[in-house]
Design a protein around this motif. Sequence first.
Motif, PDB file in Angstrom:
ATOM      1  N   GLN A  47      26.508  59.452  96.057  1.00  0.00           N
ATOM      2  CA  GLN A  47      26.329  60.898  95.933  1.00  0.00           C
ATOM      3  C   GLN A  47      26.464  61.546  97.306  1.00  0.00           C
ATOM      4  N   ALA A  63      24.099  68.065  97.933  1.00  0.00           N
ATOM      5  CA  ALA A  63      23.230  67.521  96.893  1.00  0.00           C
ATOM      6  C   ALA A  63      22.018  68.431  96.750  1.00  0.00           C
ATOM      7  N   TRP A  65      19.162  67.941  95.462  1.00  0.00           N
ATOM      8  CA  TRP A  65      17.854  67.319  95.679  1.00  0.00           C
ATOM      9  C   TRP A  65      17.469  67.203  97.148  1.00  0.00           C
ATOM     10  N   GLY A 190      15.707  61.935  96.244  1.00  0.00           N
ATOM     11  CA  GLY A 190      16.599  62.131  95.095  1.00  0.00           C
ATOM     12  C   GLY A 190      16.340  61.181  93.951  1.00  0.00           C
ATOM     13  N   ASP A 192      14.952  61.288  90.966  1.00  0.00           N
ATOM     14  CA  ASP A 192      15.320  61.679  89.602  1.00  0.00           C
ATOM     15  C   ASP A 192      16.827  61.635  89.382  1.00  0.00           C
ATOM     16  N   THR A 193      17.584  62.035  90.407  1.00  0.00           N
ATOM     17  CA  THR A 193      19.044  62.040  90.285  1.00  0.00           C
ATOM     18  C   THR A 193      19.631  60.651  90.487  1.00  0.00           C
ATOM     19  N   ARG A 196      18.942  58.114  87.552  1.00  0.00           N
ATOM     20  CA  ARG A 196      19.308  58.463  86.189  1.00  0.00           C
ATOM     21  C   ARG A 196      20.351  57.468  85.656  1.00  0.00           C
ATOM     22  N   TYR A 221      26.917  56.773  85.277  1.00  0.00           N
ATOM     23  CA  TYR A 221      26.052  56.656  86.450  1.00  0.00           C
ATOM     24  C   TYR A 221      24.899  55.726  86.084  1.00  0.00           C
ATOM     25  N   GLY A 251      29.085  64.192  90.137  1.00  0.00           N
ATOM     26  CA  GLY A 251      28.277  63.124  90.693  1.00  0.00           C
ATOM     27  C   GLY A 251      28.361  61.818  89.922  1.00  0.00           C
ATOM     28  N   THR A 252      29.011  61.841  88.757  1.00  0.00           N
ATOM     29  CA  THR A 252      29.231  60.609  88.017  1.00  0.00           C
ATOM     30  C   THR A 252      30.493  59.922  88.542  1.00  0.00           C
TER      31      THR A 252
END
Length: 344
Positions: A47, A63, A65, A190, A192-193, A196, A221, A251-252
Amino acid sequence: MMKVLVIFVLGIHLISAATHTLQYFYTGTSGIGNFPEFMTAGVVDGQQIDYYDSVIRKAVQKAEWISGAVDPDYWNRNTQIYAGNEAPFKNNIDILKSRFNQTGGVHSFQLMYGCYLDDDGSTRGFYQYGYDGDDFLSLDKSTLSWTAANPEAVITKIKWETKERDFAEYWKGYLENTCIEWLKKYMGYGKDTLERKVSPQVSLLQKDPSSPVACHATGFYPQGITITWMKNGQEHHEDVDLGELLPNEDGTFQKTSSIRVTPDEWKNNEFSCVVEHQGKTIREILTDNSSDSVPITIIVGVVAALILLIVSGVVGFVVYRRKKGFKPVPQNRKFLIISFIITH
């Protein structure tokens, strides 16, 4: 343009090998019209977190986050640091053009460095330069020596090992300590991101009946994924081309594996593509290709991803010039690099 693309794609391939990664990419270019001559970007677990180039002349957040995780002056400091590295970096391209007996044309000089943190707690780090899409010089931090990829890099190797040993010592310390510390911080910022899980969308695509069939997985991801071709229920590796891992704008990631199948093989055998991601398996079976083919869309996707790399990710670093060759940052300017590292 493609020479500039090559080494960043290699960087994306590198990050797919580790559980968690913090990487920085710096690129200087010459001979490309309407294109930044200097760029930088930081990447955590694939990311992108920041970006700077010589056109916008501002370090920008990439980003969401990270916004509440750094102090308000973070971006101003980084802008000053990046801007201070532009001119010396451009000078290094002129030095290398001279060494390689080059005059005009498109040229790029790049640095990739970063660290890896695996689930078992083991860490690794790398620091390497590239010129015109090929390896140039890399640090062996275990021996504090430099590996020259070609004769033109030997000049730098000898100078750094005899007169600039503190440069290697500094980066060894950064890669083994500071880099890992900041990677852990970013993992927390980051969480949570970065933690995931998004399953891939899988499609079988073909440009025309005589073209290879592409198994395209996208939108997934994290980045770890396996794409396997099966023939009559058995793994099949002949005439298979596995593509690079590429980022999507959201971001994927996306990845493609292509297979070339003759009409007779297709008629008499069952071919399927098996995609495994985060413990889930998706299987797509090839059907008869006798009907008219729909124009393949994967080509557009790959080009878009490469453009994304150019615009937001391909970047460069500075090695300062003294007399006739490369050298690490002079003592009176080393605070720029140290400040850069501390803020990351």
